[in-house]
Scaffold this motif. Structure first.
Motif, short mmCIF file in Angstrom:
data_model
loop_
_atom_site.label_atom_id
_atom_site.label_comp_id
_atom_site.label_asym_id
_atom_site.label_seq_id
_atom_site.Cartn_x
_atom_site.Cartn_y
_atom_site.Cartn_z
N UNK A 105 -9.32 26.68 110.84
CA UNK A 105 -8.07 25.93 110.94
C UNK A 105 -8.27 24.54 111.53
N UNK A 106 -9.40 24.30 112.16
CA UNK A 106 -9.68 22.98 112.74
C UNK A 106 -10.85 22.31 112.04
N UNK A 107 -11.12 22.73 110.82
CA UNK A 107 -12.28 22.24 110.08
C UNK A 107 -11.89 21.16 109.08
N UNK A 108 -12.73 20.14 108.99
CA UNK A 108 -12.61 19.12 107.96
C UNK A 108 -13.41 19.59 106.75
N UNK A 109 -12.71 20.07 105.72
CA UNK A 109 -13.39 20.68 104.58
C UNK A 109 -14.04 19.66 103.65
N UNK A 110 -13.94 18.38 104.01
CA UNK A 110 -14.65 17.35 103.24
C UNK A 110 -15.96 16.95 103.93
N UNK A 111 -16.22 17.49 105.13
CA UNK A 111 -17.42 17.16 105.89
C UNK A 111 -18.44 18.29 105.74
N UNK A 112 -19.45 18.05 104.92
CA UNK A 112 -20.39 19.14 104.63
C UNK A 112 -21.26 19.50 105.82
N UNK A 113 -21.35 18.63 106.82
CA UNK A 113 -22.19 18.95 107.97
C UNK A 113 -21.54 19.95 108.91
N UNK A 114 -20.20 20.06 108.86
CA UNK A 114 -19.51 21.00 109.74
C UNK A 114 -18.83 22.15 108.99
N UNK A 115 -18.33 21.90 107.79
CA UNK A 115 -17.57 22.97 107.11
C UNK A 115 -18.46 24.13 106.71
N UNK A 116 -19.77 23.91 106.59
CA UNK A 116 -20.66 25.00 106.22
C UNK A 116 -20.94 25.94 107.39
N UNK A 117 -20.56 25.52 108.60
CA UNK A 117 -20.92 26.26 109.80
C UNK A 117 -19.94 27.35 110.19
N UNK A 118 -18.65 27.15 109.94
CA UNK A 118 -17.63 27.88 110.68
C UNK A 118 -17.14 29.16 110.01
N UNK A 119 -16.68 30.08 110.85
CA UNK A 119 -16.04 31.30 110.41
C UNK A 119 -15.01 31.73 111.44
#
Length: 313
Positions: free
Chosen positions: A145-159
């Motif tokens: 819910x706090x993820x920037x889904x256009x940023x590949x460096x962070x969106x691949x990390x979260x669950x």
């Protein structure tokens, strides 16, 4: 003052699974790129109708059932989270309401990824001081819910997910060792959830260097405070941030006989949920047994860290 122990564990993850291939359809990435850099294969994603307190309540209910207790047996609820939307009622109060509790003390604690180990220490101290008799300690986060889904460096990390434990007093040898905790405030900007709407961002290389160089001696000091050597550990449960951090840190700690939790592979980075969820899964799969010594050590936002050695229930 009496010691404390963990008497039961529980964990919960949403049903929806997001694969690396799914992410490759959203941003410029690939399964090979993600696996090689962070070691994550899949992660679970909560829907818009699954708030953080619902995730937390599911995990708490499982921990209560495993302990053979009812909600009425609990007089303290602590929820470690950094992704609750509302300020009041807090997440702990909403969890207590979902479970049908009548009058527990309810506290939220925000130390981001290190939240659960801070919350566990808080419950340990509270029970030792006689201010509570039995606590539910929960780590729960909805990082998507706090993820920037256009940023590949962070969106691949979260669950998303939650893990919970029941903590109570014991007259036997304490099952929760002394905490060692601290932070590096001058580097707090390296991991952030900021803005409106809030978004997760980090300085990945700075976090990697700090974690792999500064944290191993701190983790060994946690063991020393508990009176055990790293070689005597049966399990090492680090914050599930990134497999490329977990593996070198675990190796440098020197716990050569311990199973190392690698739940990040299937769950991603679930922030405060990661340590209790990973420990709960190790027990559920029979990779640890009752009485085993496990190092719990979490780190992240604020560049905070906290750890303790616990006995597996």
């Amino acid at each position: 003052m009496p010691g404390t122990r963990i008497t039961a564990l529980g964990h919960y993850q949403p049903a929806k699974v997001l694969t690396n291939e799914d992410l490759a359809a959203l941003v410029d990435t690939s399964d090979e790129w993600i696996r090689s850099r962070v070691g994550i294969h899949t992660r679970h994603v909560a829907g818009p109708d699954e708030p953080v307190d619902e995730l937390a309540a599911h995990a708490a209910g499982k921990a209560l059932a495993a302990a053979g207790l009812t909600p009425a047996d609990i007089d303290l609820v602590i929820v470690a989270t950094s992704t609750s939307v509302d300020r009041s009622p807090n997440t702990a109060a909403r969890v207590a309401a979902r479970l049908g509790m009548e009058a527990p003390a309810v506290l939220d604690l925000n130390v981001v990824c290190a939240g659960f180990t801070h919350a566990l220490a808080t419950a340990d101290h509270t029970i030792r001081a006689g201010a509570a008799t039995r606590a539910l300690v929960i780590g729960a986060d909805k990082m998507t819910e706090v993820t920037d889904w256009s940023d590949r460096t962070t969106c691949v990390l979260v669950g998303d997910g939650a893990g919970a434990v029941v903590v109570e007093a014991t007259d036997d040898e304490p099952g929760i060792g002394p905490v060692l905790w601290g932070s590096v405030p001058s580097m707090g900007h390296a991991v952030r959830i900021e803005g409106s709407p809030p978004r997760f961002a980090q300085e990945g290389q700075s976090v990697y260097r700090w974690a792999t160089t500064q944290l191993p001696p701190i983790a060994r000091a946690v063991c020393a405070k508990a009176g055990v050597t790293p070689e005597e550990l049966d399990a090492v449960v680090l914050h599930q941030a990134n497999l490329r951090i977990i593996e070198p840190v675990a190796q440098k700690i020197g716990a050569v006989n311990a199973v190392v939790a690698r739940d990040v592979v299937e769950s991603g980075n679930t922030s405060a949920a990661s340590v209790p969820m990973a420990l709960s899964k190790l027990l559920a799969r029979g990779e640890v047994a009752s009485g085993d010594r496990a190092l719990l050590f979490a780190f992240g936002g604020n560049l905070s860290y906290a750890g303790q050695v616990v006995r597996v229930p």
